[in-house]
Design a protein around this motif. Structure first.
Motif, PDB file in Angstrom:
ATOM      1  N   MET A 231      16.168   8.183 -50.528  1.00 16.25           N
ATOM      2  CA  MET A 231      17.225   8.333 -51.508  1.00 16.25           C
ATOM      3  C   MET A 231      16.714   7.809 -52.850  1.00 16.25           C
ATOM      4  O   MET A 231      16.396   6.645 -52.983  1.00 16.25           O
ATOM      5  N   ASP A 232      16.599   8.684 -53.808  1.00 17.85           N
ATOM      6  CA  ASP A 232      16.102   8.324 -55.125  1.00 17.85           C
ATOM      7  C   ASP A 232      17.260   7.851 -55.992  1.00 17.85           C
ATOM      8  O   ASP A 232      18.218   8.587 -56.227  1.00 17.85           O
ATOM      9  N   GLY A 233      17.191   6.611 -56.477  1.00 17.98           N
ATOM     10  CA  GLY A 233      18.270   6.040 -57.273  1.00 17.98           C
ATOM     11  C   GLY A 233      18.506   6.767 -58.581  1.00 17.98           C
ATOM     12  O   GLY A 233      19.621   6.826 -59.071  1.00 17.98           O
ATOM     13  N   ARG A 234      17.457   7.344 -59.150  1.00 19.20           N
ATOM     14  CA  ARG A 234      17.621   8.066 -60.409  1.00 19.20           C
ATOM     15  C   ARG A 234      18.377   9.368 -60.213  1.00 19.20           C
ATOM     16  O   ARG A 234      19.059   9.830 -61.115  1.00 19.20           O
ATOM     17  N   ARG A 235      18.280   9.955 -59.071  1.00 24.06           N
ATOM     18  CA  ARG A 235      18.972  11.214 -58.815  1.00 24.06           C
ATOM     19  C   ARG A 235      20.370  10.989 -58.265  1.00 24.06           C
ATOM     20  O   ARG A 235      21.218  11.858 -58.384  1.00 24.06           O
ATOM     21  N   ASN A 236      20.609   9.856 -57.641  1.00 24.92           N
ATOM     22  CA  ASN A 236      21.881   9.630 -56.972  1.00 24.92           C
ATOM     23  C   ASN A 236      22.740   8.575 -57.648  1.00 24.92           C
ATOM     24  O   ASN A 236      23.653   8.038 -57.025  1.00 24.92           O
ATOM     25  N   TRP A 237      22.476   8.271 -58.898  1.00 30.17           N
ATOM     26  CA  TRP A 237      23.265   7.228 -59.552  1.00 30.17           C
ATOM     27  C   TRP A 237      24.742   7.583 -59.678  1.00 30.17           C
ATOM     28  O   TRP A 237      25.586   6.686 -59.598  1.00 30.17           O
ATOM     29  N   PRO A 238      25.140   8.859 -59.819  1.00 31.07           N
ATOM     30  CA  PRO A 238      26.581   9.142 -59.832  1.00 31.07           C
ATOM     31  C   PRO A 238      27.265   8.764 -58.515  1.00 31.07           C
ATOM     32  O   PRO A 238      28.382   8.260 -58.512  1.00 31.07           O
ATOM     33  N   ALA A 239      26.573   8.976 -57.403  1.00 25.28           N
ATOM     34  CA  ALA A 239      27.136   8.601 -56.102  1.00 25.28           C
ATOM     35  C   ALA A 239      27.256   7.088 -55.967  1.00 25.28           C
ATOM     36  O   ALA A 239      28.221   6.588 -55.385  1.00 25.28           O
ATOM     37  N   TRP A 240      26.309   6.357 -56.500  1.00 24.04           N
ATOM     38  CA  TRP A 240      26.370   4.890 -56.445  1.00 24.04           C
ATOM     39  C   TRP A 240      27.529   4.359 -57.285  1.00 24.04           C
ATOM     40  O   TRP A 240      28.246   3.442 -56.865  1.00 24.04           O
ATOM     41  N   VAL A 241      27.718   4.909 -58.456  1.00 16.53           N
ATOM     42  CA  VAL A 241      28.813   4.458 -59.329  1.00 16.53           C
ATOM     43  C   VAL A 241      30.167   4.786 -58.704  1.00 16.53           C
ATOM     44  O   VAL A 241      31.041   3.921 -58.576  1.00 16.53           O
ATOM     45  N   ALA A 242      30.352   6.028 -58.301  1.00 20.97           N
ATOM     46  CA  ALA A 242      31.623   6.443 -57.702  1.00 20.97           C
ATOM     47  C   ALA A 242      31.856   5.763 -56.359  1.00 20.97           C
ATOM     48  O   ALA A 242      32.989   5.369 -56.045  1.00 20.97           O
ATOM     49  N   GLY A 243      30.816   5.601 -55.576  1.00 22.60           N
ATOM     50  CA  GLY A 243      30.938   4.907 -54.297  1.00 22.60           C
ATOM     51  C   GLY A 243      31.301   3.445 -54.468  1.00 22.60           C
ATOM     52  O   GLY A 243      32.104   2.901 -53.708  1.00 22.60           O
ATOM     53  N   GLY A 244      30.724   2.810 -55.476  1.00 18.91           N
ATOM     54  CA  GLY A 244      31.073   1.424 -55.764  1.00 18.91           C
ATOM     55  C   GLY A 244      32.528   1.282 -56.162  1.00 18.91           C
ATOM     56  O   GLY A 244      33.221   0.342 -55.747  1.00 18.91           O
ATOM     57  N   TYR A 245      33.012   2.222 -56.945  1.00 20.84           N
ATOM     58  CA  TYR A 245      34.421   2.202 -57.343  1.00 20.84           C
ATOM     59  C   TYR A 245      35.320   2.429 -56.130  1.00 20.84           C
ATOM     60  O   TYR A 245      36.342   1.764 -55.965  1.00 20.84           O
ATOM     61  N   ALA A 246      34.943   3.369 -55.257  1.00 22.95           N
ATOM     62  CA  ALA A 246      35.740   3.639 -54.057  1.00 22.95           C
ATOM     63  C   ALA A 246      35.777   2.413 -53.142  1.00 22.95           C
ATOM     64  O   ALA A 246      36.834   2.082 -52.579  1.00 22.95           O
ATOM     65  N   VAL A 247      34.661   1.729 -52.994  1.00 24.79           N
ATOM     66  CA  VAL A 247      34.628   0.507 -52.182  1.00 24.79           C
ATOM     67  C   VAL A 247      35.509  -0.566 -52.806  1.00 24.79           C
ATOM     68  O   VAL A 247      36.232  -1.276 -52.094  1.00 24.79           O
ATOM     69  N   ALA A 248      35.491  -0.690 -54.128  1.00 25.44           N
ATOM     70  CA  ALA A 248      36.348  -1.667 -54.801  1.00 25.44           C
ATOM     71  C   ALA A 248      37.827  -1.348 -54.576  1.00 25.44           C
ATOM     72  O   ALA A 248      38.637  -2.258 -54.342  1.00 25.44           O
TER      73      ALA A 248
ATOM     74  N   LEU B 159      32.156  14.245 -62.541  1.00 27.72           N
ATOM     75  CA  LEU B 159      31.791  14.245 -63.965  1.00 27.72           C
ATOM     76  C   LEU B 159      30.403  13.672 -64.196  1.00 27.72           C
ATOM     77  O   LEU B 159      29.618  14.202 -64.992  1.00 27.72           O
ATOM     78  N   LEU B 160      30.068  12.571 -63.514  1.00 22.36           N
ATOM     79  CA  LEU B 160      28.744  11.978 -63.687  1.00 22.36           C
ATOM     80  C   LEU B 160      27.645  12.862 -63.116  1.00 22.36           C
ATOM     81  O   LEU B 160      26.536  12.910 -63.660  1.00 22.36           O
ATOM     82  N   GLU B 161      27.935  13.562 -62.042  1.00 22.90           N
ATOM     83  CA  GLU B 161      26.952  14.484 -61.468  1.00 22.90           C
ATOM     84  C   GLU B 161      26.690  15.649 -62.420  1.00 22.90           C
ATOM     85  O   GLU B 161      25.547  16.069 -62.605  1.00 22.90           O
ATOM     86  N   ARG B 162      27.738  16.171 -63.037  1.00 23.16           N
ATOM     87  CA  ARG B 162      27.538  17.237 -64.031  1.00 23.16           C
ATOM     88  C   ARG B 162      26.707  16.736 -65.200  1.00 23.16           C
ATOM     89  O   ARG B 162      25.849  17.455 -65.713  1.00 23.16           O
ATOM     90  N   LEU B 163      26.958  15.509 -65.638  1.00 20.33           N
ATOM     91  CA  LEU B 163      26.183  14.924 -66.725  1.00 20.33           C
ATOM     92  C   LEU B 163      24.722  14.768 -66.324  1.00 20.33           C
ATOM     93  O   LEU B 163      23.817  15.078 -67.098  1.00 20.33           O
ATOM     94  N   ARG B 164      24.478  14.314 -65.096  1.00 16.41           N
ATOM     95  CA  ARG B 164      23.112  14.133 -64.618  1.00 16.41           C
ATOM     96  C   ARG B 164      22.376  15.469 -64.560  1.00 16.41           C
ATOM     97  O   ARG B 164      21.232  15.592 -65.001  1.00 16.41           O
ATOM     98  N   VAL B 165      23.038  16.499 -64.058  1.00 15.50           N
ATOM     99  CA  VAL B 165      22.407  17.825 -63.953  1.00 15.50           C
ATOM    100  C   VAL B 165      22.136  18.389 -65.336  1.00 15.50           C
ATOM    101  O   VAL B 165      21.077  18.965 -65.585  1.00 15.50           O
ATOM    102  N   ARG B 166      23.074  18.203 -66.247  1.00 17.84           N
ATOM    103  CA  ARG B 166      22.877  18.703 -67.604  1.00 17.84           C
ATOM    104  C   ARG B 166      21.689  18.017 -68.266  1.00 17.84           C
ATOM    105  O   ARG B 166      20.873  18.660 -68.930  1.00 17.84           O
ATOM    106  N   ARG B 167      21.564  16.711 -68.072  1.00 17.38           N
ATOM    107  CA  ARG B 167      20.420  15.999 -68.652  1.00 17.38           C
ATOM    108  C   ARG B 167      19.114  16.403 -68.003  1.00 17.38           C
ATOM    109  O   ARG B 167      18.073  16.430 -68.651  1.00 17.38           O
ATOM    110  N   ALA B 168      19.140  16.722 -66.717  1.00 22.04           N
ATOM    111  CA  ALA B 168      17.932  17.126 -66.020  1.00 22.04           C
ATOM    112  C   ALA B 168      17.440  18.491 -66.489  1.00 22.04           C
ATOM    113  O   ALA B 168      16.251  18.763 -66.499  1.00 22.04           O
TER     114      ALA B 168
END
Length: 97
Positions: free
Chosen positions: A1-18, A82-91
């Protein structure tokens, strides 16, 4: 799991856990309190702006703990999208230089 590619999942997952941890904490605090507790305010504050919309649209205490939890999880899903769309657009953007 590459952190640079999956950072939207980490952010959203952290919020869901909170949201889920706060829901459990509110439920435990409410079960152990003899009087009305302000523990639910933390869940409302964590899930703003969706919780404020739910407070306006849903009358009374119609499963408010469940409602705020669902609102928070939907916000986590929206955040991931939204963060995934941003990541794909930047890529796709060509490199400068």
């Amino acid at each position: 799991m590459d952190g640079r590619r999956n950072w939207p999942a980490w952010v959203a997952g952290g919020y869901a856990v909170a949201v889920l941890a706060t829901t459990v904490w509110v439920q435990v605090a409410a079960a152990g309190a003899d009087d009305a507790s302000f523990a639910g305010i933390w869940l409302i504050a964590l899930t703003i702006p969706g919780s404020l919309l739910a407070l306006l649209l849903i009358p009374g205490e119609l499963g408010s703990l469940l409602t705020f939890t669902v609102v928070g999880l939907l916000q986590a899903l929206g955040t991931w999208y939204l963060l995934e769309r941003l990541r794909v657009r930047r890529a796709r953007r060509p490199a400068r230089g």
